[in-house]
Design an enzyme around this catalytic site. Structure first.
Site, short mmCIF file in Angstrom:
data_model
loop_
_atom_site.label_atom_id
_atom_site.label_comp_id
_atom_site.label_asym_id
_atom_site.label_seq_id
_atom_site.Cartn_x
_atom_site.Cartn_y
_atom_site.Cartn_z
N GLY A 1 0.73 -1.28 -0.21
CA GLY A 1 0.34 -0.22 -0.10
C GLY A 1 0.42 1.12 -0.21
O GLY A 1 2.04 1.62 0.12
N CYS A 2 0.02 2.38 -0.02
CA CYS A 2 0.74 3.56 -0.16
C CYS A 2 1.34 4.10 0.69
O CYS A 2 2.81 4.05 1.31
CB CYS A 2 0.79 4.59 -1.07
SG CYS A 2 -0.96 4.87 -0.94
#
Lengths: 345, 345, 345, 345
Positions: free
Chosen positions: B148-149
């Protein structure tokens, strides 16, 4: 009508003062000064005001200011007010200063972060203009040091909890995010549209002068030296400030106690709105207003408290709070001139 | 040329994959699928691509995908990939999945925050696609769970320091700020221009699903259960993510040691840039690139370490990192297709 | 590798030149100069370039520039280039000048709107660098006057139609809208974030210096004096320019003829994209690219033609077009260094 | 206090009506309805209003609305008002409708661009709510069709000049630019932050329904059929509309006459501000206000007149003008509730 004047009316905070005071039902804005725009009609500097504000910027004159006003707002870079304010006070004017010059009770702290203070006794006698905390003394004050925007956003959530002893005074963190108007109206590379838009960054990490200001008040409230870790950031928006605070609740303290403490501390105060559980503030909800919204998330598992506050840095963080202080000094309703219905967007 | 396909090419991350893979010197983008735009030329969905990308979106077909590609990127909402990916792997395709479905080593943790996992053994065998940390296993992986970012922005600064034992694993705080593209391309009230512009807020405080993801990796690295306090915020900008991390250095650790540890961990890695002392990152400096910039401020007095990371959430936080993973899986240079000169603004 | 230099590399157009030329496959960027940042590494001025561009800004020296380059770009305020360029040409350098100094064939027109020209004969001999119109002479040119951003956006749609005699040369209107980067990187009140965001205005109505520039080219093309009514506006965005043109088609001319004329004029040219009927351009579709998108709406009832063009003012409106000119001067493919896949958003 | 109600209070125009009417000194906002948010406190839909607006959204009920209000604002998609308004009028309510349903005197024109009209006689009897033009009949009206935002910005500059015969009615061009709030609060791809920010485009070229609306009024005023060429554009900002108008002055007409005509037409009207020569409007100067600023540039050489108007599309372009109409219908001061001091930025 009480006659008021503004020294430094064409910066962003000064212009916001003009907006609020010109529409204030109990005062008459009599004098506005501006070094850069002396002789220029205010509505030429801010054309939004065309047909509304018919004042012309003047060069500052102590004589004129004293003759034509009862209360004076100084919205100037620090160092200049400590020259002017004592002379205004000597002529019996009430003064609200928006710089750092009269914010510190401990003049040595001021001098460590700014420069030698030329009016130390007046500074020590001034009142820190956080109306929800120092309201009782503000009403008697001759000089109010209006708080910085960052300290306002940090202190309103923390002061009640430190006072009540619900959180530890060590390990406090304030991660703060401000709109660009906080950098002022003087042209600089860092404030250019193309340098700011679609970009987000921290700045002055570990070196912002608002840090000692908040430390002083937190320490006074806690009764012990407090140092909060404070990191300011720049948001690509013009107005608004959101601060996320991380604190450790004292043993056995519950989320309900925290919420209750804040609610009861601010009961009856018009400008601090405690969010219901599960809601958190947004700067969009306080834009253009004098509100400070505060939200709480209590992580019982990790024993960590997250507090989030949102203000408009030019209103509750500057001009609006200054007028709120004036209202208290003059015995007006605290919210006089500050209670327009907010914009939905 | 290696043939690659993208399942879900018209979301923001999918379209960014198209951009990078179409310009990649060593692969041929052969198939792009989109449920919503099946049959529509890609340059009608994203007119910027007119005259450049001549592909048409297709309905997903396992048969077609397997026939025409060697490597597949799945850029879909979680839950769908765990149906598709096992079948692709069974047909000997290499897969990089951008959802959460293959990010967790501990399937129970996944199930606690998402839903029952229908391919638990494949999930356990997948590799967490953080190339700077798991590069050696990524090159052998059949399935990579692309991070995920938020976890990317949290882990890159923290992993080396936890590994080296320079910071305590308790009391970690991640105050993260993301651009709006992280919310995806599906119309929703909260992503409307008028709801976002000139506004800043926190969201999903205490409940974001990226929290267990970062906790798992931090725990594996530290060798002990770690829980980081994580608060995501929404910035009025389209791309970019900046995370400010607060940590407590272990006794007697110095700022130089911290800086040295990061520099040596990332020596030779093209996409992590450690800021020189006194400088801090800005999302503007990494916009459109696969870089992660990391800056450090060490507060020796208060024994507090501040780490700041900046990435483009759609590139290093999604599509760019996915391609970096592909490069490692295929034995290409890590930065193939990812080394365009950045825009100055 | 051809060696190239940039005089004035730290303005927005100069920095964009650095971006493109540093990534160009056929040239080596050897010298960059900057008065303000002489001695400063370029990646300190634009930290996005860290780890990529390893050049240091130099003070301009004619000697050094001539010794180390074959081709020179001058990205300076007008008036300075007319001092420098003749000396570069005398030393056999090819020059692309981004100022107004070499854009006018009629030096008197230049002098009427700027100042006395000190190199009038070189100016008269220079070529106006609109590659789609003057490509044949550009390839032979020693000095190219790179067009202004507004003229580029006005001329590309109009030139083919005027040449073909499909529209009247009287009554032309250009309503143009530009991003803020067009105002340059020097701090000024009007370019501050807070003055620009959430605001839209016209400026320099009836007095912009790009008006005589477009008039000269339109007149040459039409064979008659043409004056276009031109109103520039400022859009709250950093890059991009959209121009809406209003013209009167000649009697019996149809929309199909208009569209056909544009399509055939730009057939085979990589950077002008004619929108299919019913579609209109957006600056978002050309952001960061060298494209000019052109859309057409023909109002048969009212006998009115609306043309809309979109460019990135820093690329096709400045640095990109300059490199396109260089490519033609050096016999490279027109799009060398300019053909990265565009960003979807 | 006059009791007022709003049908459709949670769109952007409806919410703006709530803001203005709640702060209005002479009316009491008694009922607000919303299909989507029936039963929800208004300050949950718009948290900015917390502690200020204590109303709850209701499902629309004709009975309740008639029982509890004297004046009703309908802020609904067109087609719905023509069902509701006749019944409100039958119950003796004064109605200001913000849709297109009661804007046309010529019902056939409405039907050509919208749908069959079910209340044609009431429509023909309604008054077009442009107070500066139709003030005398508005005060007597039972139903006012509140103008569209684009027509307001086009008509205010043109009507006086057409009435006075100073400009030609042929060849008029309106190049209009609107903020995104004009697209409403319903989620749609085109209104997403990431699709709008840093981008500028035209839309609905040659097909916007506001075109026949402005044509009808221009024709009535000119006494001849007028068709204006109208191109709307979308600006990356939430509020604001700027329209640039191109007209041909009649022979021998001077710029002074134009200016004088506008000044005298709007003399004494509080909401139209004619810019002094050399100044042009900005949407930033009217943001949040009911002003329409108008600027003029007269190109004597080319015999071309440029008029520029700026409004806030949600205030003078919608809710503010609706309240101005109500004020006139009820015999209040035209600016009651609309005269807050504007924000400087």
């Amino acid at each position: 009508m009480v006659k008021v004047g503004i020294v430094g009316a064409t910066g962003y905070a000064g212009a916001e003062l003009v907006r609020i005071l010109f529409g204030h039902p109990k005062v008459a804005l009599s004098v506005i000064t501006s070094r850069q725009y002396a002789g220029v009609p205010f509505d030429q500097v801010f054309p939004a005001m065309k047909g509304v504000v018919d004042l012309t910027c003047e060069e500052f004159s102590m004589e004129e200011m004293c003759r034509r006003t009862d209360v004076v707002f100084t919205a100037l870079p620090h160092k200049i007010p400590m020259e002017i304010v004592p002379r205004l006070v000597a002529r019996d004017k009430r003064v609200i200063d928006l710089s750092a010059d009269f914010r510190f009770r401990d003049v040595k702290r001021y001098e460590a972060f700014y420069q030698p203070h030329t009016a130390p006794s007046l500074s020590a006698a001034a009142v820190y203009g956080l109306p929800e905390v120092y309201g009782d003394v503000i009403s008697q004050a001759r000089v109010v040091g209006n708080p910085g925007c960052y300290p306002t956003s940090v202190l309103l959530p923390l002061v009640p909890l430190l006072k009540a002893g619900l959180i530890r005074s060590e390990g406090l963190v304030a991660d703060a995010k401000s709109g660009v108007s906080g950098a002022g109206r003087s042209p600089s590379l860092g404030s250019l549209y193309c340098e700011v838009t679609e970009s987000f960054k921290a700045y002055k990490v570990g070196g912002h002068r608002h840090n000692p200001e908040m430390d002083e008040v937190l320490s006074l409230v806690a009764g012990d030296p407090v140092h909060i870790t404070f990191v300011p950031h720049l948001v690509p928006m013009s107005r608004g400030m959101l601060t996320t605070l991380y604190a450790v609740p004292k043993e056995s303290v519950t989320g309900e106690e925290i919420l209750e403490c804040l609610k009861s501390f601010y009961a009856g105060r018009p400008f601090v709105r405690i969010c219901p559980e599960g809601q958190v503030p947004s700067t969009g909800h306080v834009r253009g207003t004098n509100y400070c919204d505060v939200g709480i998330v209590f992580d019982a598992d990790q024993r960590r408290l997250i507090l989030i506050s949102a203000i408009d840095n030019l209103v509750k963080g500057a001009a609006g709070q200054a007028v709120q202080n004036m209202n208290m000094m003059l015995g007006f309703d605290e919210s006089a001139g500050l209670n327009a219905v907010p914009y939905p967007i």
